[in-house]
Design an enzyme around this catalytic site. Structure first.
Site, PDB file in Angstrom:
ATOM      1  N   LEU A  28      70.005  29.154  80.688  1.00  0.00           N
ATOM      2  CA  LEU A  28      70.784  29.866  79.682  1.00  0.00           C
ATOM      3  C   LEU A  28      71.591  28.916  78.811  1.00  0.00           C
ATOM      4  CD1 LEU A  28      72.156  32.816  81.859  1.00  0.00           C
ATOM      5  CD2 LEU A  28      70.344  32.922  80.140  1.00  0.00           C
ATOM      6  N   GLY A  29      71.923  27.752  79.344  1.00  0.00           N
ATOM      7  CA  GLY A  29      72.715  26.787  78.582  1.00  0.00           C
ATOM      8  C   GLY A  29      73.141  25.648  79.469  1.00  0.00           C
ATOM      9  N   GLY A  31      76.205  22.465  79.870  1.00  0.00           N
ATOM     10  CA  GLY A  31      77.477  21.901  79.450  1.00  0.00           C
ATOM     11  C   GLY A  31      77.691  20.544  80.063  1.00  0.00           C
ATOM     12  N   GLY A  32      78.906  20.028  79.905  1.00  0.00           N
ATOM     13  CA  GLY A  32      79.189  18.693  80.409  1.00  0.00           C
ATOM     14  C   GLY A  32      79.189  18.602  81.916  1.00  0.00           C
ATOM     15  N   GLY A  34      77.629  21.120  84.127  1.00  0.00           N
ATOM     16  CA  GLY A  34      76.543  21.764  84.842  1.00  0.00           C
ATOM     17  C   GLY A  34      75.621  22.531  83.927  1.00  0.00           C
ATOM     18  N   VAL A  36      73.637  26.328  83.399  1.00  0.00           N
ATOM     19  CA  VAL A  36      73.694  27.742  83.758  1.00  0.00           C
ATOM     20  C   VAL A  36      72.299  28.340  83.647  1.00  0.00           C
ATOM     21  CG1 VAL A  36      74.711  29.987  83.250  1.00  0.00           C
ATOM     22  CG2 VAL A  36      76.073  27.900  82.948  1.00  0.00           C
ATOM     23  N   ASP A 144      91.130  26.323  78.971  1.00  0.00           N
ATOM     24  CA  ASP A 144      89.998  25.936  78.117  1.00  0.00           C
ATOM     25  C   ASP A 144      89.408  27.159  77.416  1.00  0.00           C
ATOM     26  OD1 ASP A 144      88.326  24.036  76.947  1.00  0.00           O
ATOM     27  OD2 ASP A 144      86.798  24.217  78.505  1.00  0.00           O
TER      28      ASP A 144
END
Length: 443
Positions: A28-29, A31-32, A34, A36, A144
């Site tokens: 799904l995506g 990031g820095g 991990g 998803v 955040d």
């Protein structure tokens, strides 16, 4: 079912096929910290499973922070977040599974559709205020909040990713000299006193998120994170393009000192008053032509809402310009008694309409508006002129006799709303409100 992992030699070595008992179907995506994945439970429930990058899985401090993220996410699971279904922070590759929430992130929505209209902004602000109220009630500070951490679900916004959140009773502390967060959405105290960050930092972030939703950029904008950090600490926010009704509230959210910002409950109370004032504002209805009649409406039907106000320019100093009164206020207030009749292109024709006895304090007149097509022009009064737009043409009339003072085509597909007088300019919304044409009201 035993976990199964791929055995490649890539950067992730690489992505596992399972996280615990959950088969990872697609990404799904990333990031820095991990990746998803979309997954399903044995019963078919859709899940979003966050799997930590392999490099961080070997870091003891990071594992401690991930355990804290799982604990924080479990504490705040509710109507305004993605509920935690399962997690294993002690696995070889730590992971956490939350309920999958269909819908884009706020970041993706703004990229795809542009800035939100005022009504959507108010709903978004109310939803985020409710979410922060619940998050803060259980003693968690998100730290955040940003557009990519807000999911736009059908039933309202959801706040996700508690990766750097911190419960008040946490033993983990930010190391000296280490900044954690996303600079355009961080509060001044996150740069100045990172160990003392409290719930008010999330309110500052909420203000920045709403400016992004309203304009497509943040209130502190630069390609350099260092410049952004300086602006957040020292400069006033740039609220150019933020709707007039929300700007004062956002300025309070973006106050430099935490104690000057509203709480989530205060935000929701003020938003209710903003919504109430919006519902009573005057507006110019669309002109009906021919034998059109309004559609039937049941007695229980809600009244039609007033159109949303157009965004108003603001300076970085925080001062804002006032909107000129709409033409309804001008006409109904008795300043003008002239009538503008639909007609073809050409100079307006001023002619007397006759005034009833005892009401001749102001001479009345009639004039043909500029522009092709049907429909009433939309006007504002200012600088001793009646300033109007209609069918791609802006024009000015003398309020004394209806004489044409000037006319000018307005570039764009179509004009889309009443003009606004601000900072000595006549601002005309065009192309569905996506752009604004600025004219000199004198000429």
């Amino acid at each position: 079912m035993a976990p199964q992992r791929s055995t490649g030699t890539g950067a992730e070595a690489e992505l596992p096929e399972y996280a615990g008992q959950y088969c990872l179907e697609s990404c799904l995506g990333s990031g820095g910290m991990g990746v998803v994945h979309l997954a399903r439970s044995d019963s078919g429930l859709k899940l979003a499973v966050k799997v930590v990058h392999a490099e961080f899985a070997r870091d003891r401090e990071f594992r401690g922070r991930f355990r804290q993220e799982v604990a924080a996410a479990r504490r705040v699971s509710g109507a305004f977040t993605a509920p935690v279904v399962d997690a294993d922070p002690n696995a070889e590759r730590p992971w956490m599974a939350t309920l999958f929430i269909p819908g884009p992130t706020l970041s993706d929505h703004v990229k795809r559709n542009g800035p939100m209209p005022p009504a959507q902004l108010r709903r978004l602000m109310a939803g985020l205020a409710e979410a922060l109220r619940d998050i803060h009630r259980v003693g968690v500070v998100h730290r955040d909040l940003k557009p990519s951490n807000v999911l736009l679900a059908e039933d309202g916004p959801k706040v996700i990713d508690f990766g750097i959140s911190r419960p008040k009773d946490s033993e983990l502390r930010t190391e000296t000299g280490k900044l954690i967060g996303t600079p355009p959405f961080m509060a001044p105290e996150q740069f100045r006193r990172p160990r003392e960050v409290g719930p008010a930092a999330d309110i500052f972030a909420l203000g920045s998120v709403l400016v992004h939703a309203a304009t497509g950029r943040g209130p502190f904008d630069s390609d350099s994170p260092y410049v952004v950090a300086y602006q957040v600490v020292h400069d006033e926010p740039d609220l150019t393009g933020v709707p007039e009704s929300l700007a004062p509230l956002l300025l309070r959210c973006l106050a430099k000192e935490p104690e000057d910002r509203p709480t989530p409950d205060e935000l929701m109370r003020e938003l209710r008053s903003v919504a109430a004032s919006y519902d009573t504002q005057a507006f110019i209805p669309a002109q009906r032509t021919g034998d059109d009649t309004p559609p039937p409406r049941s007695a229980a039907a809600e009244p039609a809402p007033a159109p949303e106000a157009e965004p108003v320019p603001r300076s970085r100093s925080g001062k804002h310009v006032a909107l000129a009164a709409g033409v309804l206020a001008v006409v109904l207030g008795g300043v003008l008694t002239g009538l503008l009749w639909p007609g073809d292109d050409g100079a307006p024709v001023a002619r007397s309409t006759g005034v009833p006895a005892g009401t001749a304090a102001v001479a009345s007149w009639q004039a043909k508006p500029m522009g092709k097509g049907s429909g009433m022009p939309q006007c504002a009064y200012g600088g001793g002129k009646l300033l109007c737009v209609r069918a791609g043409v802006a024009f000015a009339l003398d309020p004394a006799d209806g004489a044409l003072l000037w006319r000018r085509p307005v570039a764009g597909e179509r004009t889309s709303g009443a003009p606004v007088l601000a900072d000595g300019l006549l601002l005309v919304p065009v192309d569905g409100g996506r752009r604004v044409a600025a004219l000199d009201p004198a000429s």
